[in-house]
Motif scaffolding. Structure first.
Motif, PDB file in Angstrom:
ATOM      1  N   ASP A 195       0.953  -1.156  -0.123  1.00 45.38           N
ATOM      2  CA  ASP A 195      -0.018  -0.003  -0.139  1.00 45.38           C
ATOM      3  C   ASP A 195       1.047   1.393   0.051  1.00 45.38           C
ATOM      4  OD1 ASP A 195      -2.391   1.518   0.095  1.00 45.38           O
ATOM      5  OD2 ASP A 195      -2.285   1.523   2.378  1.00 45.38           O
ATOM      6  N   ILE A 198       2.550   1.660  -3.528  1.00 39.44           N
ATOM      7  CA  ILE A 198       1.552   2.244  -4.400  1.00 39.44           C
ATOM      8  C   ILE A 198       1.234   3.682  -4.203  1.00 39.44           C
ATOM      9  CG2 ILE A 198      -0.711   1.809  -5.583  1.00 39.44           C
ATOM     10  CD1 ILE A 198      -0.078  -1.072  -5.135  1.00 39.44           C
ATOM     11  N   SER A 199       0.911   4.031  -2.873  1.00 41.96           N
ATOM     12  CA  SER A 199       0.586   5.357  -2.530  1.00 41.96           C
ATOM     13  C   SER A 199       1.651   6.211  -2.861  1.00 41.96           C
ATOM     14  CB  SER A 199       0.166   5.432  -0.824  1.00 41.96           C
ATOM     15  OG  SER A 199      -0.801   4.612  -0.889  1.00 41.96           O
ATOM     16  N   THR A 202       1.298   7.372  -6.703  1.00 39.27           N
ATOM     17  CA  THR A 202      -0.008   7.699  -7.502  1.00 39.27           C
ATOM     18  C   THR A 202      -0.114   8.128  -8.743  1.00 39.27           C
ATOM     19  OG1 THR A 202       0.072   9.777  -6.569  1.00 39.27           O
ATOM     20  CG2 THR A 202      -1.065   8.170  -5.108  1.00 39.27           C
ATOM     21  N   TYR A 205       0.080   4.966 -10.776  1.00 40.14           N
ATOM     22  CA  TYR A 205      -0.675   3.975 -10.476  1.00 40.14           C
ATOM     23  C   TYR A 205      -1.964   4.804  -9.835  1.00 40.14           C
ATOM     24  CZ  TYR A 205       3.323   1.386 -10.716  1.00 40.14           C
ATOM     25  OH  TYR A 205       4.751   0.719 -11.170  1.00 40.14           O
ATOM     26  N   ALA A 209      -3.957   3.282  -6.399  1.00 40.66           N
ATOM     27  CA  ALA A 209      -3.658   3.852  -5.214  1.00 40.66           C
ATOM     28  C   ALA A 209      -4.986   3.933  -4.363  1.00 40.66           C
ATOM     29  CB  ALA A 209      -3.065   5.173  -5.448  1.00 40.66           C
TER      30      ALA A 209
END
Length: 242
Positions: A195, A198-199, A202, A205, A209
């Motif tokens: 997490d 991916i955050s 952003t 993705y 996100a």
């Protein structure tokens, strides 16, 4: 003239490939070893449940049985034989209704939830099911039930085969994934790391996100059930037209 290939070198022949145990002629002899076929398979399932596929060997199985290797090899020619037979023993645990219900969707839901349950009971089984033909008597019994339900829903020919494949692939794939994650002691930490990664990206993705980690406020049962209902709804929209 080229030399005759050794079946134990290079690629496996059909005789010793996964699934071959179901196609060989049964051995016949006046002197059958005392070791029983049923005990071999039950012990193999026990070892697989405890140690997984990679640690299973014919020697370990023979040692666990307290038997000589020659007695074991009378029943099973290869480790793949053992795996095929053990996997079909898992399918034997699937409770197939004696009769179909009035709803093909209910029958498929029963099949899917039941198959998931027995695969998760034996964490090695789902991944193994993706690696070999499922043509043992118990696997075929379960397939017959699913195919009959889908045929009642209006699926025929190639559409019937594709619908059945979509169902089995969803169950086996999701059970395999769940089994792997459930065996991890760091599942929560790994998902948190995913997490965070991916955050932090952003721009690359943006949709991902907003949807990770997948099971943050959920559980595996709900996750499976939701996917199953989406799949059944999609199949229902094509039934009677396929």
């Amino acid at each position: 003239m080229s030399a005759k290939p050794n079946k134990h070198e290079g690629n496996k022949t059909l005789e010793d490939a996964p699934g071959a145990v179901w196609f060989r002629a049964e051995k016949t002899t006046r002197t059958r070893p005392h070791l029983s076929h049923e005990r071999i398979i039950a012990t193999a399932v026990e070892l697989l449940d405890r140690d997984g596929v990679t640690k299973l060997s014919m020697r370990r199985l023979a040692d666990r049985l307290g038997a000589h290797a020659t007695s074991l090899y009378w029943h099973v020619a290869t480790k793949d034989d053992v795996l095929d037979l053990a996997l079909d023993a898992v399918f034997a645990e699937l409770d197939i209704p004696a009769a179909h219900s009035a709803s093909w969707q209910d029958d498929i839901e029963t099949f899917m939830t039941g198959l998931r349950g027995v695969l998760l009971r034996h964490p090695w089984a789902a991944a193994l099911a993706n690696s070999r033909p499922l043509v043992g008597p118990n696997a075929l019994r379960s397939s017959e039930f699913a195919y009959t339900a889908l045929a009642a829903g209006g699926f025929h020919g190639a559409y019937l085969a594709s619908a059945a494949a979509a169902i089995s692939h969803y169950v086996i794939g999701s059970a395999s994934s769940e089994a792997v994650w459930q065996q991890r002691t760091d599942e929560a930490a790994t998902r948190a790391a995913m997490d965070a990664h991916i955050s932090a990206h952003t721009d690359a993705y943006p949709t991902l996100a907003g949807h990770f980690p997948l099971l943050e406020d959920d559980d595996w049962d709900s996750h499976f059930d939701r996917g199953m209902r989406l799949l059944l709804a999609g199949l229902a929209s094509h039934g009677d037209h396929a």
